[in-house]
Design a protein around this motif. Sequence first.
Motif, PDB file in Angstrom:
ATOM      1  N   PHE A 105       0.826  -1.204   0.000  1.00 31.56           N
ATOM      2  CA  PHE A 105       0.000   0.000   0.000  1.00 31.56           C
ATOM      3  C   PHE A 105       0.863   1.258   0.000  1.00 31.56           C
ATOM      4  O   PHE A 105       0.663   2.166  -0.806  1.00 31.56           O
ATOM      5  CB  PHE A 105      -0.945  -0.015   1.217  1.00 31.56           C
ATOM      6  N   SER A 106       1.848   1.320   0.882  1.00 32.15           N
ATOM      7  CA  SER A 106       2.700   2.515   0.942  1.00 32.15           C
ATOM      8  C   SER A 106       3.565   2.647  -0.304  1.00 32.15           C
ATOM      9  O   SER A 106       3.824   3.763  -0.777  1.00 32.15           O
ATOM     10  CB  SER A 106       3.560   2.505   2.210  1.00 32.15           C
ATOM     11  N   THR A 107       3.994   1.530  -0.866  1.00 29.71           N
ATOM     12  CA  THR A 107       4.810   1.561  -2.078  1.00 29.71           C
ATOM     13  C   THR A 107       3.987   2.032  -3.272  1.00 29.71           C
ATOM     14  O   THR A 107       4.472   2.800  -4.110  1.00 29.71           O
ATOM     15  CB  THR A 107       5.423   0.176  -2.345  1.00 29.71           C
ATOM     16  N   ALA A 108       2.734   1.610  -3.341  1.00 25.73           N
ATOM     17  CA  ALA A 108       1.851   2.085  -4.412  1.00 25.73           C
ATOM     18  C   ALA A 108       1.640   3.597  -4.290  1.00 25.73           C
ATOM     19  O   ALA A 108       1.592   4.303  -5.309  1.00 25.73           O
ATOM     20  CB  ALA A 108       0.516   1.352  -4.358  1.00 25.73           C
ATOM     21  N   GLY A 148       2.584   6.536  -6.981  1.00 22.71           N
ATOM     22  CA  GLY A 148       1.652   7.605  -7.351  1.00 22.71           C
ATOM     23  C   GLY A 148       2.290   8.984  -7.234  1.00 22.71           C
ATOM     24  O   GLY A 148       2.075   9.861  -8.080  1.00 22.71           O
ATOM     25  N   ARG A 149       3.081   9.184  -6.191  1.00 16.19           N
ATOM     26  CA  ARG A 149       3.778  10.470  -6.030  1.00 16.19           C
ATOM     27  C   ARG A 149       4.806  10.677  -7.138  1.00 16.19           C
ATOM     28  O   ARG A 149       4.997  11.804  -7.620  1.00 16.19           O
ATOM     29  CB  ARG A 149       4.436  10.553  -4.655  1.00 16.19           C
ATOM     30  N   ILE A 150       5.457   9.606  -7.554  1.00 15.09           N
ATOM     31  CA  ILE A 150       6.406   9.717  -8.669  1.00 15.09           C
ATOM     32  C   ILE A 150       5.663  10.140  -9.930  1.00 15.09           C
ATOM     33  O   ILE A 150       6.110  11.025 -10.671  1.00 15.09           O
ATOM     34  CB  ILE A 150       7.165   8.390  -8.890  1.00 15.09           C
ATOM     35  N   VAL A 183       6.360  13.506 -12.099  1.00 15.05           N
ATOM     36  CA  VAL A 183       6.687  13.467 -13.527  1.00 15.05           C
ATOM     37  C   VAL A 183       5.733  14.364 -14.304  1.00 15.05           C
ATOM     38  O   VAL A 183       6.146  15.092 -15.213  1.00 15.05           O
ATOM     39  CB  VAL A 183       6.673  12.013 -14.058  1.00 15.05           C
ATOM     40  N   ASN A 184       4.464  14.359 -13.928  1.00 17.68           N
ATOM     41  CA  ASN A 184       3.504  15.247 -14.598  1.00 17.68           C
ATOM     42  C   ASN A 184       3.849  16.717 -14.377  1.00 17.68           C
ATOM     43  O   ASN A 184       3.727  17.533 -15.293  1.00 17.68           O
ATOM     44  CB  ASN A 184       2.075  14.963 -14.131  1.00 17.68           C
ATOM     45  N   LEU A 185       4.272  17.070 -13.169  1.00 19.90           N
ATOM     46  CA  LEU A 185       4.685  18.452 -12.892  1.00 19.90           C
ATOM     47  C   LEU A 185       5.922  18.823 -13.699  1.00 19.90           C
ATOM     48  O   LEU A 185       6.001  19.930 -14.252  1.00 19.90           O
ATOM     49  CB  LEU A 185       4.956  18.635 -11.397  1.00 19.90           C
ATOM     50  N   LEU A 186       6.869  17.896 -13.771  1.00 14.97           N
ATOM     51  CA  LEU A 186       8.080  18.153 -14.560  1.00 14.97           C
ATOM     52  C   LEU A 186       7.742  18.305 -16.043  1.00 14.97           C
ATOM     53  O   LEU A 186       8.305  19.160 -16.740  1.00 14.97           O
ATOM     54  CB  LEU A 186       9.106  17.042 -14.339  1.00 14.97           C
ATOM     55  N   VAL A 188      11.541   2.548 -11.468  1.00 11.44           N
ATOM     56  CA  VAL A 188      12.038   1.185 -11.671  1.00 11.44           C
ATOM     57  C   VAL A 188      12.261   0.495 -10.327  1.00 11.44           C
ATOM     58  O   VAL A 188      11.875  -0.668 -10.131  1.00 11.44           O
ATOM     59  CB  VAL A 188      13.334   1.185 -12.519  1.00 11.44           C
ATOM     60  N   LEU A 189      12.867   1.208  -9.381  1.00  7.85           N
ATOM     61  CA  LEU A 189      13.105   0.629  -8.052  1.00  7.85           C
ATOM     62  C   LEU A 189      11.790   0.286  -7.351  1.00  7.85           C
ATOM     63  O   LEU A 189      11.662  -0.775  -6.732  1.00  7.85           O
ATOM     64  CB  LEU A 189      13.929   1.590  -7.194  1.00  7.85           C
ATOM     65  N   ILE A 190      10.830   1.165  -7.454  1.00  8.31           N
ATOM     66  CA  ILE A 190       9.517   0.927  -6.842  1.00  8.31           C
ATOM     67  C   ILE A 190       8.852  -0.293  -7.485  1.00  8.31           C
ATOM     68  O   ILE A 190       8.297  -1.146  -6.787  1.00  8.31           O
ATOM     69  CB  ILE A 190       8.614   2.174  -6.981  1.00  8.31           C
TER      70      ILE A 190
END
Length: 162
Positions: free
Chosen positions: A29-32, A36-38, A42-45, A79-81
């Motif tokens: 759950f926390s990894t998902a 999502g934050r990544i 990426v969308n902001l970037l 990739v790590l996630i």
Amino acid sequence: MFESFTNSEILSGMITPAVLVSACASLIFSTANRLGRIFDRVNLLKSEVEMILDGKKNFQEERMVYLRHQLSVQKKRAVLIQRSMAFLYLATSLFIISSLTLAFTLAFAKDLSWLPTIIAIIGGICLFIASALLLYESRYNLTFINRQIEFTEFLERGVQKK
């Protein structure tokens, strides 16, 4: 053949994998959420790149160098996630299989009682690998944060010079 069902071995032996499944579920759950934050970053970037390409930002060359680096960091983090989630799902599956195998071996094949332990150990190894990947990812995220701070300081200095 079924006399072992009256024994508390089955219940106590099946609880440990259930607790580990619960631990894996929390990490999944926390990894998902981290993934999502990544995606959000990426969308902001991406929006920032579009604004630069439209000429709406100053320090365009410096910003593009910064954004390329930040996108690279986010790609590595994703990739790590993903790898850690794969190991978490594998560990969860192994803990469930371990629990079921324990019940089966106690009921039908006591001479194979070592099998659930081996499966649980492999699940534990997968859980460890996932945790190590998450630790590495969190340290890698520090690269993103430090670079963002440095670039903000650069922008501040650039504005002060004007």
